[in-house]
Design an enzyme around this catalytic site. Structure first.
Site: not given
Ligand code: EPZ
Length: 422
Positions: A22-23, A116, A121, A307, A399
Site C-alpha cells: 500500500k505505502n 490523525c 503528523r 508500522d 484501508r
C-alpha cells in the site's frame, strides 16, 4: 459497520501470498500526475486506501481503469488541481498529490489532512521544502494553496527529520523542476526507493537512490513518460503474517515477499526464538512454543518499523518475561495497549515506552480497532486468545490489509466478518 469474530487457539498452516505494498502504491499513484500519458500499475493491493486515491485522480479529471490489482491511469485529461477535504480527510496520504500537481500545473489546492489517531503528523517539512523550490504557499480555509507560476526550481533541501511522505513529495516535485534538487536526510524506505526508480526509469537522473542523500535533475516542466510499474511486496503485511505464525506456534510460508525488506522484523523474531527458511522471494516461519521477550525501538528504515510496533506488542504480551517497546516516530501510537489489556495483557505505558509483562493466557473479549496497525495487533492477539474475540471498527483494517480474513481463514484461522446488528 463490519466486525471480525475470531475464535482463538487454532494452529495455522500452509502458505499465503503477500500483496503489493500500500505505502509503495500510494506515492506511485500520485506520481502518475507527472505524466500526461497512460501509465499501467500492477500488483496493487485490493484495499480501500488505493481506491480512495484513484477516486481523487478521477475527481481531478484523470481517467482510471481499475480492476483488483491493475490500474491504467491517464492523467492527460486533468482539469482540476483541487484535492478536496472529503477525500483528503479520509486518507492523509492524499497529501502526496501536492508535489506532483504543483510541479506539473504550477498551482494546486490540497486540503490540510488534519491530525490523525497516531499523532499530529504535520506537513510543515513538505511545505518548507516546496517553498525553497520557489513555491508560494498559503494556508487558508483549511487548504494549502500553492503556486509556482514559472515552475519550481531545484534547491538544496535539508530535512530536519527523516520523513517518508516529505521525501516522496519533494522527489516528485523535483522531477519536473528546473535544475537539480538535493535532499539531505532523505528517507530510504523501500517504498521511497521504488518511487525513485519509477521516476528514474522515465529518464530523470536521480543519484543516491536508497541512501539518505538524493540528487534529482528535473526536466524543467516536461511531463514524464512512465514504464509499467509492478508494485513491490508489502513488507508490513509480510511482517504481520510472520507474527501470526509466531503467536500461534505454527509453521506458515509467505510467498511473493522480499526478505531483505523485512530483515528488522526477522531479526527481532529470531531474538524471540523463531527460526526461518528463507529464499529469494519466500519465507517459512517454524513453530516456536515459548516466545522470549523482546526489546525494540522504532526508527527509520532499515531500523525497526513503527508500522510493526503494535504487532510485536501482541507477541510480547504472551512472551515469557518482560519486554520494552519504545515508539520514537509517532507520539500517540499506543492505542492498542488498552485494548490488548482487555484481552488479559499486562502492559504499562510510561511516555513513549511500553513495558509488557508476558502472561500465560489471553482471553477473548470485545475490542475496538483504533488505527490500521493497532487493528492487526488485536487480530493477532485474538488468534492466540482462549475463546471468542470481536474486533470492532475494522474499517481501519480494510484501508491497508488485502483480504485479511480470507488469507487467515485459508491458513486455518477461525475468523469471520460479520455485520453489527444496529
Ligand atoms: C509514512 O507516513 C507511512 N504512510 C506510515 O504508514 C508510516 O508509519 C510512516 O511513513 C513512518 O514509516 C505512507 O507511506 C502512506 P513520516 P508519513 O512523514 O510519510 C514527522 C501505515 O500504517 N513529520 O515519515 O506520514 C511525523 O509527524 C502508516 O501504513 C513532521 O514533523 O510519515 C512523524 O513523527 C501510518 N513534519 C515523523 O516525521 C512533516 O512535515 C515521520 O513521519 C512530516 C513528518
Amino acid at each position: 459497520m463490519d466486525y471480525l469474530e475470531i475464535v482463538g487457539g487454532k494452529k495455522l498452516s500452509g502458505s499465503v501470498t503477500i500483496s503489493g505494498a500500500k505505502n509503495a502504491a500510494l506515492p506511485i499513484i500520485a506520481a502518475t500526475i507527472l505524466s500526461d500519458k497512460e501509465v499501467t500499475l500492477s500488483n496493487l493491493p485490493n484495499v480501500v486506501d488505493i481506491r480512495t486515491l484513484l477516486k481523487l485522480l478521477t475527481m481531478l479529471g484523470g481517467e482510471v481503469d481499475h480492476t483488483e490489482t491493475v490500474a491504467h491511469i491517464d492523467n492527460g485529461s486533468i482539469h482540476s488541481t483541487k484535492a478536496v477535504y472529503e477525500i483528503v480527510s479520509q486518507m492523509r496520504a492524499s497529501i502526496l498529490v501536492l508535489g506532483p500537481l504543483l510541479a506539473r500545473f504550477g498551482e494546486c489546492e490540497v486540503s490540510l489532512p488534519g491530525g490523525c489517531a497516531i499523532g499530529q503528523r504535520p506537513i510543515d517539512l513538505h511545505l518548507k521544502a516546496l517553498e525553497s523550490m520557489g513555491a508560494h504557499i498559503e494556508i487558508k480555509g483549511g487548504y494549502v494553496r500553492a503556486e509556482a507560476p514559472n515552475g519550481l526550481t531545484g534547491a538544496k533541501i535539508i530535512f530536519d527529520k527523516i520523513t517518508v511522505g516529505g521525501t516522496e513529495n519533494i522527489v516528485m516535485a523535483a522531477a519536473l523542476a528546473k535544475g537539480t534538487t538535493t535532499i539531505t536526510n532523505a528517507a530510504k524506505e523501500p517504498e521511497v526507493v521504488q518511487l525513485c526508480e519509477m521516476i528514474a526509469d522515465a529518464g530523470v537522473k536521480i543519484e543516491g537512490i536508497g541512501t539518505n542523500e538524493l540528487s534529482i535533475e528535473g526536466t524543467g516542466g516536461k511531463p514524464l513518460n512512465f514504464k509499467r510499474v509492478e508494485i513491490i511486496p508489502d513488507r508490513i503485511e509480510a511482517g504481520t503474517y510472520l507474527c501470526a505464525g509466531a503467536i500461534t506456534n505454527s509453521s506458515i510460508t509467505l510467498n511473493k515477499v522480499d526478505p531483505e525488506h523485512i530483515k528488522a522484523s526477522i531479526d527481532k523474531l529470531e531474538s524471540m526464538g523463531c527460526s526461518f527458511d528463507i529464499s529469494d522471494d519466500s519465507i517459512t516461519i517454524h513453530p516456536v512454543a515459548d516466545l522470549k521477550p523482546v526489546n525494540l525501538i522504532t526508527i527509520e528504515y532499515p531500523g525497526f518499523p513503527t508500522d510493526m510496533q503494535a504487532q510485536f506488542m501482541a507477541l510480547a504480551v504472551i512472551a515469557q518475561g518482560e519486554s520494552l517497546i519504545e515508539e520514537r516516530l509517532f507520539e500517540n501510537r499506543f492505542m492498542h495497549v488498552s485494548e490488548l489489556n482487555r484481552l488479559g495483557a499486562d502492559i504499562w505505558l510510561k511516555g513513549s515506552t511500553a513495558a509488557v509483562k508476558g502472561v500465560e493466557n489471553l482471553y477473548g473479549a470485545d475490542v475496538m480497532a483504533t488505527d490500521l496497525r493497532a487493528s492487526s495487533a488485536l487480530v493477532l492477539a485474538a488468534l492466540a486468545a482462549e475463546g471468542t474475540t470481536n474486533v470492532r471498527r475494522i474499517y481501519h483494517l480494510d484501508r491497508g490489509y488485502d483480504d485479511l480474513e480470507g488469507k487467515l481463514s485459508a491458513l486455518g484461522a477461525d475468523i469471520v466478518r460479520k455485520k453489527e446488528s444496529h
